[in-house]
Design an enzyme around this catalytic site. Structure first.
Site, PDB file in Angstrom:
ATOM      1  N   LEU A 113       0.829  -1.206   0.000  1.00  0.00           N
ATOM      2  CA  LEU A 113       0.000   0.000   0.000  1.00  0.00           C
ATOM      3  C   LEU A 113       0.865   1.259   0.000  1.00  0.00           C
ATOM      4  CD1 LEU A 113      -2.765  -1.119   2.525  1.00  0.00           C
ATOM      5  CD2 LEU A 113      -2.856  -1.137   0.023  1.00  0.00           C
ATOM      6  N   ARG A 115       3.635   1.631  -1.434  1.00  0.00           N
ATOM      7  CA  ARG A 115       4.167   1.805  -2.793  1.00  0.00           C
ATOM      8  C   ARG A 115       3.168   2.494  -3.715  1.00  0.00           C
ATOM      9  NH1 ARG A 115       8.190  -3.220  -3.580  1.00  0.00           N
ATOM     10  NH2 ARG A 115       8.553  -3.560  -1.355  1.00  0.00           N
ATOM     11  N   ASP A 128       0.048   1.752  23.488  1.00  0.00           N
ATOM     12  CA  ASP A 128       0.548   1.734  24.863  1.00  0.00           C
ATOM     13  C   ASP A 128       0.158   0.481  25.640  1.00  0.00           C
ATOM     14  OD1 ASP A 128       1.901   4.211  24.914  1.00  0.00           O
ATOM     15  OD2 ASP A 128       0.016   5.285  25.189  1.00  0.00           O
ATOM     16  N   LEU A 137      -6.359   4.762  12.599  1.00  0.00           N
ATOM     17  CA  LEU A 137      -5.433   4.858  11.477  1.00  0.00           C
ATOM     18  C   LEU A 137      -5.454   6.296  10.988  1.00  0.00           C
ATOM     19  CD1 LEU A 137      -6.848   1.679   9.723  1.00  0.00           C
ATOM     20  CD2 LEU A 137      -4.786   1.794  11.142  1.00  0.00           C
ATOM     21  N   GLU A 138      -4.287   6.854  10.756  1.00  0.00           N
ATOM     22  CA  GLU A 138      -4.159   8.226  10.249  1.00  0.00           C
ATOM     23  C   GLU A 138      -3.726   8.128   8.793  1.00  0.00           C
ATOM     24  OE1 GLU A 138      -1.095   8.583  12.854  1.00  0.00           O
ATOM     25  OE2 GLU A 138      -2.306   9.019  14.614  1.00  0.00           O
TER      26      GLU A 138
END
EC number: 3.5.4.13
Length: 193
Positions: A113, A115, A128, A137-138
């Site tokens: 992904l 790539r 943590d 997910l950012e």
């Protein structure tokens, strides 16, 4: 030292590490567990804000975040979310993860992904000790074409690293934990710092 596949399975078997739904053996590699994309997203709205003063008064930061972030988008099954070049979006993993207080997790994107220009996390890839919830997910599309992302697709991999001992302040026991028990694509809570 990170857990190998045999150790990941042993931690899952005895309940020290919980991933729901539990991944099948085929999704556990030498040192990682594949995770899939959930169906909840959040994007930046069309807005006229020139900037967000991240060190400004908390009420102003909170109001600015409210103006620029969308409500949560719940994608129906089978539909795609389109991430255009230069866009940032938040999403969540399909899986929920619970870590004990002596284990830290790491999220990595998939090379295939990346790539194509897809970044799965902008900077926050640590999970943590004591974490419980879905992983946000950012997404950022640094490529030249829009990318169609579908819930259920393999999106990243988690690895796990035992600590030298139990954490004294695991995430689930911190009073200032802003994303405790997160289940959706929660927007930034920088105003809670």
């Amino acid at each position: 030292m990170r857990l190998c596949d045999r150790d990941i399975e042993a931690w899952l078997d005895d309940g020290r590490l919980v991933i729901t739904p539990r991944p099948p053996t085929e999704r556990i590699s030498g040192a990682t567990v594949d995770v899939r994309l959930g169906n909840q997203f959040r994007v930046f709205r069309g807005h006229t804000a020139a900037f967000i003063d991240l060190s400004g008064p908390k009420d102003e930061v909170s109001a600015a975040l409210e103006r620029v972030m969308s409500d949560e988008i719940n994608l129906p099954e089978g539909e795609a979310f389109f991430l255009h070049p230069g866009e940032l979006a938040l999403a969540v993993t399909l899986e929920s993860v619970t870590l004990p207080d002596n284990l830290v997790g790491w999220l990595d994107g998939r090379s295939s992904l990346a790539r194509l220009g897809l970044m799965v996390h902008v900077t926050a890839h640590r999970i943590d000790p004591g974490w419980q919830g879905r992983i946000v997910l950012e997404f950022y599309n640094s490529g030249k074409l829009p990318l169609a992302l579908r819930p259920g697709m393999m999106i990243g991999a988690l690895s796990f690293e035992p600590l030298s001992g139990p954490a004294a302040r695991p995430y689930n026991r911190r009073q200032d934990a802003k994303y405790k028990d997160q289940q959706g694509a929660v927007a930034s809570r920088i105003d809670k710092d």
